[in-house]
Design a protein around this motif. Sequence first.
Motif, PDB file in Angstrom:
ATOM      1  N   ASP A  63       4.292  10.352  28.122  1.00 11.89           N
ATOM      2  CA  ASP A  63       5.390  11.026  28.657  1.00 11.89           C
ATOM      3  C   ASP A  63       5.570  11.218  29.459  1.00 11.89           C
ATOM      4  OD1 ASP A  63       4.725  12.358  25.477  1.00 11.89           O
ATOM      5  OD2 ASP A  63       2.313  13.845  26.446  1.00 11.89           O
ATOM      6  N   LEU A  64       4.942  10.661  30.583  1.00 18.09           N
ATOM      7  CA  LEU A  64       5.609  10.726  32.183  1.00 18.09           C
ATOM      8  C   LEU A  64       6.708   9.535  31.969  1.00 18.09           C
ATOM      9  CD1 LEU A  64       5.856  11.558  35.119  1.00 18.09           C
ATOM     10  CD2 LEU A  64       4.063   9.868  35.918  1.00 18.09           C
ATOM     11  N   ILE A  65       6.504   8.372  31.356  1.00 15.11           N
ATOM     12  CA  ILE A  65       7.772   7.859  31.147  1.00 15.11           C
ATOM     13  C   ILE A  65       8.711   7.966  30.758  1.00 15.11           C
ATOM     14  CG2 ILE A  65       7.878   5.358  30.248  1.00 15.11           C
ATOM     15  CD1 ILE A  65       5.082   4.316  30.390  1.00 15.11           C
ATOM     16  N   GLU A  66       9.009   8.831  29.207  1.00 15.89           N
ATOM     17  CA  GLU A  66       9.688   9.343  28.807  1.00 15.89           C
ATOM     18  C   GLU A  66      10.837  10.634  29.589  1.00 15.89           C
ATOM     19  OE1 GLU A  66      10.226  12.190  24.640  1.00 15.89           O
ATOM     20  OE2 GLU A  66       7.993  11.193  24.907  1.00 15.89           O
ATOM     21  N   LEU A  67      10.158  11.550  30.233  1.00 17.74           N
ATOM     22  CA  LEU A  67      10.888  12.028  30.989  1.00 17.74           C
ATOM     23  C   LEU A  67      11.457  11.439  32.240  1.00 17.74           C
ATOM     24  CD1 LEU A  67      11.955  14.979  32.108  1.00 17.74           C
ATOM     25  CD2 LEU A  67       9.607  15.147  32.924  1.00 17.74           C
ATOM     26  N   THR A  68      10.883  10.635  32.520  1.00 12.96           N
ATOM     27  CA  THR A  68      11.349   9.690  33.505  1.00 12.96           C
ATOM     28  C   THR A  68      13.282   8.832  33.539  1.00 12.96           C
ATOM     29  OG1 THR A  68       9.303   9.489  34.796  1.00 12.96           O
ATOM     30  CG2 THR A  68      11.051   7.674  35.445  1.00 12.96           C
ATOM     31  N   LEU A  69      12.824   8.778  32.415  1.00 15.83           N
ATOM     32  CA  LEU A  69      14.162   7.549  31.576  1.00 15.83           C
ATOM     33  C   LEU A  69      15.264   8.505  30.943  1.00 15.83           C
ATOM     34  CD1 LEU A  69      11.811   4.634  29.689  1.00 15.83           C
ATOM     35  CD2 LEU A  69      12.943   4.577  31.988  1.00 15.83           C
ATOM     36  N   ASN A  70      14.391   9.163  31.343  1.00 10.20           N
ATOM     37  CA  ASN A  70      16.039  10.499  30.847  1.00 10.20           C
ATOM     38  C   ASN A  70      17.035  10.065  31.470  1.00 10.20           C
ATOM     39  OD1 ASN A  70      16.227  12.020  27.805  1.00 10.20           O
ATOM     40  ND2 ASN A  70      13.879  12.434  28.495  1.00 10.20           N
ATOM     41  N   HIS A  71      16.675   9.897  32.419  1.00  9.91           N
ATOM     42  CA  HIS A  71      17.871   9.631  33.711  1.00  9.91           C
ATOM     43  C   HIS A  71      18.612   8.275  33.441  1.00  9.91           C
ATOM     44  CE1 HIS A  71      16.441  13.428  36.645  1.00  9.91           C
ATOM     45  NE2 HIS A  71      15.280  12.968  36.309  1.00  9.91           N
ATOM     46  N   GLY A  72      17.794   7.470  32.940  1.00 13.16           N
ATOM     47  CA  GLY A  72      18.887   6.737  32.919  1.00 13.16           C
ATOM     48  C   GLY A  72      19.480   6.127  31.197  1.00 13.16           C
ATOM     49  N   THR A  89      13.696  15.965  23.108  1.00  7.45           N
ATOM     50  CA  THR A  89      14.522  15.405  23.846  1.00  7.45           C
ATOM     51  C   THR A  89      15.258  16.293  24.475  1.00  7.45           C
ATOM     52  OG1 THR A  89      15.278  14.475  21.529  1.00  7.45           O
ATOM     53  CG2 THR A  89      17.041  13.967  22.945  1.00  7.45           C
ATOM     54  N   VAL A  90      15.791  15.600  25.946  1.00  7.30           N
ATOM     55  CA  VAL A  90      17.040  15.825  26.719  1.00  7.30           C
ATOM     56  C   VAL A  90      18.284  16.841  26.765  1.00  7.30           C
ATOM     57  CG1 VAL A  90      17.314  16.292  29.534  1.00  7.30           C
ATOM     58  CG2 VAL A  90      14.925  15.127  28.486  1.00  7.30           C
ATOM     59  N   ASN A  91      18.119  17.905  26.853  1.00  6.11           N
ATOM     60  CA  ASN A  91      20.016  18.118  26.461  1.00  6.11           C
ATOM     61  C   ASN A  91      20.658  17.557  28.238  1.00  6.11           C
ATOM     62  OD1 ASN A  91      19.658  19.672  24.226  1.00  6.11           O
ATOM     63  ND2 ASN A  91      18.389  21.445  25.398  1.00  6.11           N
ATOM     64  N   ARG A  92      21.856  16.927  27.707  1.00  5.05           N
ATOM     65  CA  ARG A  92      22.456  15.995  28.631  1.00  5.05           C
ATOM     66  C   ARG A  92      24.030  15.104  27.602  1.00  5.05           C
ATOM     67  NH1 ARG A  92      19.338  12.090  27.045  1.00  5.05           N
ATOM     68  NH2 ARG A  92      19.601  10.373  26.133  1.00  5.05           N
ATOM     69  N   SER A  93      24.816  15.271  28.775  1.00  7.41           N
ATOM     70  CA  SER A  93      25.714  14.712  27.967  1.00  7.41           C
ATOM     71  C   SER A  93      25.802  13.136  28.779  1.00  7.41           C
ATOM     72  CB  SER A  93      26.859  14.696  28.813  1.00  7.41           C
ATOM     73  OG  SER A  93      27.487  14.917  30.327  1.00  7.41           O
ATOM     74  N   GLY A  94      26.988  12.403  28.095  1.00 14.45           N
ATOM     75  CA  GLY A  94      26.591  11.027  28.299  1.00 14.45           C
ATOM     76  C   GLY A  94      25.721  10.346  27.642  1.00 14.45           C
ATOM     77  N   ARG A  95      26.320   8.553  27.068  1.00 14.37           N
ATOM     78  CA  ARG A  95      25.158   8.035  26.546  1.00 14.37           C
ATOM     79  C   ARG A  95      24.265   6.945  26.582  1.00 14.37           C
ATOM     80  NH1 ARG A  95      28.480   4.282  21.844  1.00 14.37           N
ATOM     81  NH2 ARG A  95      26.659   2.368  21.339  1.00 14.37           N
ATOM     82  N   ALA A  96      23.398   6.873  25.388  1.00 12.16           N
ATOM     83  CA  ALA A  96      21.973   6.962  25.485  1.00 12.16           C
ATOM     84  C   ALA A  96      21.260   5.842  25.482  1.00 12.16           C
ATOM     85  CB  ALA A  96      21.271   7.307  24.704  1.00 12.16           C
ATOM     86  N   THR A  97      20.877   5.128  25.907  1.00 10.05           N
ATOM     87  CA  THR A  97      20.557   3.476  26.012  1.00 10.05           C
ATOM     88  C   THR A  97      18.592   3.689  24.951  1.00 10.05           C
ATOM     89  OG1 THR A  97      20.094   2.559  27.714  1.00 10.05           O
ATOM     90  CG2 THR A  97      22.188   2.487  26.917  1.00 10.05           C
ATOM     91  N   ASP A  98      18.251   2.384  23.920  1.00 11.72           N
ATOM     92  CA  ASP A  98      16.972   2.810  24.109  1.00 11.72           C
ATOM     93  C   ASP A  98      16.149   2.032  24.816  1.00 11.72           C
ATOM     94  OD1 ASP A  98      18.894   3.374  21.298  1.00 11.72           O
ATOM     95  OD2 ASP A  98      18.913   1.171  20.575  1.00 11.72           O
ATOM     96  N   ALA A  99      15.148   2.095  25.193  1.00 13.88           N
ATOM     97  CA  ALA A  99      14.401   1.752  26.245  1.00 13.88           C
ATOM     98  C   ALA A  99      13.218   1.963  24.929  1.00 13.88           C
ATOM     99  CB  ALA A  99      13.901   2.937  26.865  1.00 13.88           C
TER     100      ALA A  99
END
Length: 250
Positions: free
Chosen positions: A11-20, A240-250
């Motif tokens: 969960d910590l990794i998931e939230l952090t990587l939302n910035h990327g 999932t985090v509500n945000r704009s911009g394109r997401a890449t897979d991790a």
Amino acid sequence: MVLHDRQLVVDLIELTLNHGLFVVRAARSLAEADAILADWQPNITVVDMDHDDSTDLLKHLGASNTLRQSTIPVLGLTRRGDLRSKLQAFDLGVDDILTMPFSPEELLARAIVISRRATGTDRPIVPTIQIGEMEIDILNRQVKAGDSIVHLSGIEQSILYLLASRAGKVVTREEILDAIWGTDFIAESNIVDRHIRSLRIKLQNDYRHPRFIATAPGQGYRFIPTFSNAGWAGEEKPRTVNRSGRATDA
């Protein structure tokens, strides 16, 4: 994709990587990882090198410094920070290694760099994400809550991310100690409570009427707002985090 058997860490990794702008899928075992890889191609794999299936997964991925070139770069995680363990991880083919417990900023930076090298594209680091009524800037360790902007220490930011990643669920004091300071750290009895108190003061969070961090008496703490982490073009995930911009897979 993440291979780790501790949901709190995932969960910590998931939230952090939302910035990327990464979308995260997690596996607890080699079988689960193979099932994910059967119909989904991640841009990077985060592997717990202390996991019993880590070596086999690296073989399945065709780790990048072996004769068989990998199309999926690997960031290894380990609790063993000695040089021997790190060299063994590199010898198995990881592209980079990060010692746990890790800071959110370092995890994000290393994941972005590995992804850039692998794809040849300049993937942006998105500084802020929205969690409830709170906007967090990971790079500047800055939080905007309403009209107030506060600056956090590294430990305060790590605690905030840990709690936010488990939004709605209680995180015990022992789990916070383990995730932030590590299992070998000899802590003062109230070190977690002191940092939570400092974090609450900065967030103007009254423990009697909490907006962000609530106390679970005799257990630990619970983050109140929830966050989302949906993929681009309608690829929905449960958190999932509500945000704009394109997401890449991790």
